[in-house]
Design a protein around this motif. Structure first.
Motif, short mmCIF file in Angstrom:
data_model
loop_
_atom_site.label_atom_id
_atom_site.label_comp_id
_atom_site.label_asym_id
_atom_site.label_seq_id
_atom_site.Cartn_x
_atom_site.Cartn_y
_atom_site.Cartn_z
N GLY A 449 -58.18 -9.03 -4.06
CA GLY A 449 -57.67 -8.80 -5.34
C GLY A 449 -56.10 -9.31 -5.22
O GLY A 449 -55.67 -9.88 -4.11
N PRO A 450 -55.26 -8.65 -5.95
CA PRO A 450 -53.95 -8.95 -5.94
C PRO A 450 -53.18 -8.36 -4.47
O PRO A 450 -53.43 -7.09 -4.38
N VAL A 451 -52.64 -9.16 -3.68
CA VAL A 451 -51.99 -9.02 -2.50
C VAL A 451 -50.48 -9.49 -2.46
O VAL A 451 -50.39 -10.31 -2.92
N SER A 452 -49.93 -8.85 -1.40
CA SER A 452 -48.29 -9.44 -1.26
C SER A 452 -48.59 -10.46 -0.23
O SER A 452 -49.70 -10.46 0.44
N VAL A 453 -47.46 -11.44 -0.12
CA VAL A 453 -47.47 -12.33 1.07
C VAL A 453 -47.55 -11.63 2.25
O VAL A 453 -48.30 -12.11 3.21
N GLN A 454 -46.91 -10.34 2.48
CA GLN A 454 -46.83 -9.74 3.54
C GLN A 454 -48.25 -9.52 4.15
O GLN A 454 -48.60 -9.32 5.31
N GLU A 455 -48.94 -8.61 3.10
CA GLU A 455 -50.17 -8.12 3.41
C GLU A 455 -51.26 -9.54 3.64
O GLU A 455 -52.07 -9.14 4.38
N SER A 456 -51.02 -10.54 2.85
CA SER A 456 -51.97 -11.80 3.15
C SER A 456 -51.70 -12.15 4.50
O SER A 456 -52.60 -12.83 5.12
N MET A 457 -50.48 -12.21 5.01
CA MET A 457 -50.06 -12.61 6.40
C MET A 457 -50.69 -11.55 7.34
O MET A 457 -51.43 -12.15 8.30
N ASN A 458 -50.60 -10.46 7.16
CA ASN A 458 -51.11 -9.35 8.25
C ASN A 458 -52.64 -9.41 8.13
O ASN A 458 -53.14 -9.39 9.14
N LYS A 459 -53.42 -9.64 6.85
CA LYS A 459 -54.89 -9.78 6.83
C LYS A 459 -55.21 -11.24 7.03
O LYS A 459 -56.57 -11.70 7.11
N SER A 460 -54.29 -12.06 6.99
CA SER A 460 -54.64 -13.57 7.23
C SER A 460 -55.76 -14.02 6.13
O SER A 460 -56.83 -14.62 6.47
N ILE A 461 -55.23 -14.00 5.07
CA ILE A 461 -55.98 -13.98 3.77
C ILE A 461 -56.08 -15.43 3.41
O ILE A 461 -55.09 -16.03 2.93
N ASN A 462 -57.24 -16.34 3.45
CA ASN A 462 -57.23 -17.77 3.48
C ASN A 462 -56.97 -18.06 1.78
O ASN A 462 -56.14 -19.07 1.78
N SER A 463 -57.41 -17.43 0.98
CA SER A 463 -57.46 -17.86 -0.44
C SER A 463 -55.95 -17.84 -1.08
O SER A 463 -55.26 -18.53 -1.57
N ALA A 464 -55.26 -16.82 -0.40
CA ALA A 464 -53.56 -16.71 -0.68
C ALA A 464 -52.92 -17.90 -0.10
O ALA A 464 -51.96 -18.51 -1.02
N PHE A 465 -53.31 -18.11 0.90
CA PHE A 465 -52.16 -19.33 1.60
C PHE A 465 -52.84 -20.38 1.14
O PHE A 465 -51.81 -21.82 1.12
N ALA A 466 -53.91 -20.81 1.05
CA ALA A 466 -54.39 -22.00 0.32
C ALA A 466 -53.75 -22.55 -1.01
O ALA A 466 -53.16 -23.46 -1.15
N GLN A 467 -53.51 -21.27 -1.74
CA GLN A 467 -52.87 -21.58 -3.25
C GLN A 467 -51.17 -21.65 -2.80
O GLN A 467 -50.56 -22.37 -3.61
N MET A 468 -50.88 -20.89 -2.06
CA MET A 468 -49.35 -21.05 -1.41
C MET A 468 -48.97 -22.33 -0.90
O MET A 468 -47.94 -23.10 -1.48
N ALA A 469 -49.96 -23.24 -0.43
CA ALA A 469 -49.56 -24.38 0.37
C ALA A 469 -49.36 -25.50 -0.97
O ALA A 469 -48.54 -26.26 -1.02
N VAL A 470 -50.28 -25.33 -1.73
CA VAL A 470 -50.38 -26.19 -2.83
C VAL A 470 -49.17 -26.02 -3.75
O VAL A 470 -48.61 -26.83 -4.69
N ASP A 471 -48.65 -24.62 -3.90
CA ASP A 471 -47.72 -24.18 -4.87
C ASP A 471 -46.38 -25.06 -4.14
O ASP A 471 -45.65 -25.32 -4.94
N VAL A 472 -46.28 -24.82 -2.86
CA VAL A 472 -45.21 -25.38 -2.21
C VAL A 472 -45.10 -27.08 -2.25
O VAL A 472 -44.18 -27.67 -2.55
N GLY A 473 -46.28 -27.43 -2.35
CA GLY A 473 -46.49 -29.07 -2.00
C GLY A 473 -46.89 -29.46 -0.60
O GLY A 473 -46.18 -29.20 0.36
N LEU A 474 -48.07 -29.85 -0.52
CA LEU A 474 -48.91 -30.20 0.67
C LEU A 474 -47.73 -31.24 1.41
O LEU A 474 -47.73 -31.16 2.54
N ASP A 475 -47.20 -32.09 0.90
CA ASP A 475 -46.16 -33.03 1.50
C ASP A 475 -45.04 -32.20 2.00
O ASP A 475 -44.54 -32.52 3.25
N LYS A 476 -44.50 -31.20 1.18
CA LYS A 476 -43.41 -30.57 1.68
C LYS A 476 -43.70 -29.64 2.90
O LYS A 476 -43.02 -29.44 3.85
#
Length: 754
Positions: A449-476
């Motif tokens: 469900g809804p999780v902070s970036v800190q918690e996503s890093m702590n628990k290494s949540i794949n779905s959160a970081f997959a979205q973050m990478a696209v938000d930043v831009g894969l090239d960046k």
């Protein structure tokens, strides 16, 4: 008969009686006048022939063999790690050889060297005569002639070679300074024990550099030149030892005669028995990995300077490595203690496939202080510390967050991405905003469900970081990662959504460099194993500075460190917690459990440990059940345990990070549980921090550390409200690379962490 006729007859009779008989046959050629003419003609012919030969014979190029030298690899404390090359020779300049040692050699071999014309005609003629007569090798050559023989000619005993030696020596004497001739002679002569040149001889007989020799030791090396094998004390007969001592005395007495040694000092000098030979340093164990990694660094430096890699192969280089012997030893011990000793290939086939690689870097200098390439270079040639064919998995996630901060990226809702930004942690949630469909699964298909970036890093949540990478831009994201030291070559690092789970190839050394950049407050660190490179005691090869430019703003780098402290304090890396120093780090476990990682750092030291499943033919295979561990091998298991064991002994210096951060306070370490005889109401899914070897025995991967009270197995535990309990201890299904977690008692895993 008339008076005139009588007189002529009388004179004729007188002449006939006084005249010698006329010579006939061969005797007519050997009058004294003719013999003198022959002698003069022979001399003229000889002089003419010599002049013709002098004009005809050129000074050839020096022999390739005399140019070949060994390369010497040393540790930071001066210990010789290995020697490579076909010839055990290390050229040194004359000024590095003590004057007393130079005089000892000259006294022994050619006391008039400094004033002679470079040749000994009488000695050479005697040598030619004895060669013709079959009397074998004869001495009498000057140092110049011996240098010419070593450097330009063969060692065969023929008249032709001796005549060439004489002519070339005369020419060399005219063109080459005496000091250079002596240096060449000292650097090319054979001293026994497979040592060519006085520096190699000094190491072979006394285990020290030539500039550290005493006169007594140098006199023995000078004595060896007459009969290297016979005078080698270790193998010499009784007569050989006696002759060696006599020659040693002869050397010193000649020095007194030449007034190069005071007589009163000579009286007090005693013969010192040389040391026994040591086996040549080989490439076994870690030596081969260290040497080959250093060679690769030097070759890159040569290419960058427009030079050929063959320069290194030619030899003569002394390479000082940055390896700290104590830390190297501790790293090797940690791997053995936490993994190697637990492997039993006879009982478990998978154990034969387990490979460990590790690299430890000083974040302030960028120097590699310890490196582990595998159990033995001679058995496994691939260096596990530098290989880049396995996925770094979730250890890549901090680089995504670093890129988000550096690019001031925003999420789908237009909010600036920080440690507190909320993401949807639902498993298999489709990534929005990308060009490629991607819906990664979290480990065990757990949704948060809804999780902070800190918690996503702590628990290494794949779905959160997959979205973050696209938000930043894969090239960046890729640019930031490459700026931090990742390999950006096409085919190794594709700009696809799966890269958010660390699907590219990476080595422990590269990941250590990327994390060292974070630890170094955003200044790029390119780990360097080579501290210093010199050739023949003088020429220096400039190596790149391991500390580069500022690739991340300090605040952004420190913010990543802040969030990674939370992973250690309340995440998948709890096993590395330490009461004496702060730790930041991240675990990682790749697709199908083919690799497991832990990258972490203290304020001063950065270490990455990778574990890889390598089957026959180099095929990547799962690590599941390795070492008797029941189930998946996660980054929080063996790799983190190796890291904790090693760093518990190696970490020193600052104990707390000096951070300039604008993030909220990091998740604090959990408080120690109160003493109680009642079992916990919730099952424990986190391993206890691994003690250092100096504190307690290393924990077994298949047995829980002692802790009151023991938790029931995960399969028997009550289901906590959130997050759900993993369904089983079996390996999780393929997630495309990026699941990770920590080993726990009875083979369980950190709860819902990937």
């Amino acid at each position: 008969m008339g008076r005139a006729e009588a007189r002529r007859a009388q004179n004729s009779t007188r002449t006939t009686k006084g005249k010698k008989p006329k010579k006939t046959g061969i005797r007519r050629f050997f009058t004294w006048k003719k013999l003198l003419a022959y002698f003069v003609g022979l001399i003229a012919l000889g002089v003419g022939a010599f002049v013709a030969l002098y004009l005809y014979v050129d000074v050839p190029d020096s022999k390739t063999a005399t140019k070949l030298q060994s390369n010497i690899y040393k540790l930071s404390n001066g210990t010789v790690l290995a020697r490579t090359g076909q010839v055990n020779r290390e050229e040194v300049p004359l000024d590095k050889i003590p004057k007393d040692i130079q005089n000892a050699v000259v006294a022994a071999e050619n006391k008039d060297f400094w004033t002679d014309p470079g040749v000994d005609v009488k000695g050479t003629a005697r040598g030619i005569f004895n060669t013709v007569m079959g009397h074998g090798k004869q001495g009498g050559s000057t140092i110049t002639q011996q240098y010419v023989k070593n450097s330009y000619l063969s060692q065969e005993q023929t008249v032709t070679r001796k005549v060439k030696e004489l002519i070339i020596s005369l020419k060399v004497q005219q063109k080459v300074d005496k000091k250079d001739i002596l240096a060449g002679y000292l650097n090319t002569s054979y001293y026994g024990r497979n040592a060519y040149g006085i520096q190699a001889a000094s190491r072979a007989y006394y285990q020290k550099d030539v500039d550290k020799l005493t006169l007594e030791e140098g006199a023995y090396l000078a004595a060896l030149l007459q009969a290297p094998s016979q005078y080698d004390w270790t193998v010499a007969t009784d007569d050989g030892k006696k002759n060696a001592q006599n020659r040693w005395n002869y050397v010193l007495d000649k020095m007194v005669e030449m007034k190069w040694l005071p007589a009163d000092k000579r009286k007090d000098m005693k013969f010192e028995v040389p040391k026994d030979p040591k086996p040549p340093k080989g490439m076994s164990g870690q030596n081969g990995y260290l040497v080959k990694a250093a060679e690769q660094e030097i070759e890159r430096a040569l290419r960058a300077q427009g030079r050929s890699e063959s320069d290194l192969a030619a030899g003569g280089w002394t390479i000082e490595l940055s390896i700290d012997p104590k830390k190297q030893k501790e790293l090797e011990k940690a791997v053995y203690q936490q993994v190697t000793r637990k492997l039993d290939p006879q009982a478990r086939k998978v154990d034969a496939y387990a490979q460990v690689g590790a690299a430890s870097v000083d974040r302030k200098t960028g120097r590699v202080v310890a490196l582990y390439g595998g159990q033995d270079y001679l058995k496994h040639f691939s260096n596990n510390a530098t290989r880049e064919d396995y996925q770094p998995a979730s250890t890549f996630k901090p680089l995504i967050f670093a890129s988000a901060l550096q690019n001031e990226a925003k999420n789908e809702n237009g909010q600036r991405i920080t440690a507190g930004t909320i993401y949807d942690g639902t498993s298999k949630r489709p990534v929005r905003g990308g060009d490629t469909a991607f819906a990664p699964e979290n480990e065990d298909d757990v949704s948060y469900g809804p999780v902070s970036v800190q918690e996503s890093m702590n628990k290494s949540i794949n779905s959160a970081f997959a979205q973050m990478a696209v938000d930043v831009g894969l090239d960046k994201v890729k640019k930031t990662a490459v700026d931090m030291g990742m390999n950006g070559k096409a085919g190794n690092f594709e700009e696809v959504p799966a890269m958010s789970l660390g699907s590219m190839g990476a080595s422990p050394l590269r990941m250590a460099g990327a994390y060292a950049t974070l630890a170094n407050h955003g200044k790029k660190v390119t780990p360097t194993l080579v501290a210093k490179v010199t050739r023949n005691g003088g020429q220096k090869l400039d190596m790149p500075d391991p500390i580069g430019s500022q690739v991340l703003d300090r605040t952004n780098a420190d913010n990543v460190t802040q969030i990674l402290k939370g992973v250690v304090n309340d995440g998948t890396a709890k096993v590395v917690q330490n009461a004496t120093y702060a730790v930041a780090g991240k675990t990682g476990t790749s697709d199908d459990n083919k690799s497991a990682w832990f990258s972490g750092y203290t304020p001063g030291l950065v270490t990455t440990v990778g574990m890889f499943g390598e089957g026959p033919g180099g095929k990547q295979v799962p690590l599941t059940n390795t070492g008797g561990h029941d189930g998946r091998v996660n980054g929080g298991g063996y790799p983190a345990e190796i890291w904790a064991d090693y760093m518990g002994e190696a970490a020193d210096g600052d104990t707390e990070f000096d951070l300039e951060t604008d993030e909220a306070a990091v998740v604090p370490p959990p408080p120690a549980p109160p003493a109680s005889s009642q079992p916990s109401s919730q099952p424990s899914h986190s391993p206890s921090p691994a003690p250092s070897r100096s504190q307690a025995p290393s924990p077994s991967a298949s047995k829980p550390p002692t802790a009151p009270p023991p938790s029931p197995p995960a399969s028997q535990s009550a289901k906590p409200p959130k997050p759900p309990t993993p369904p089983s201890n079996k390996p999780s299904p393929s997630t495309g690379g990026g699941a990770d977690g920590g080993t726990v008692p009875n083979g369980g895993r950190e709860e819902q962490q990937n």
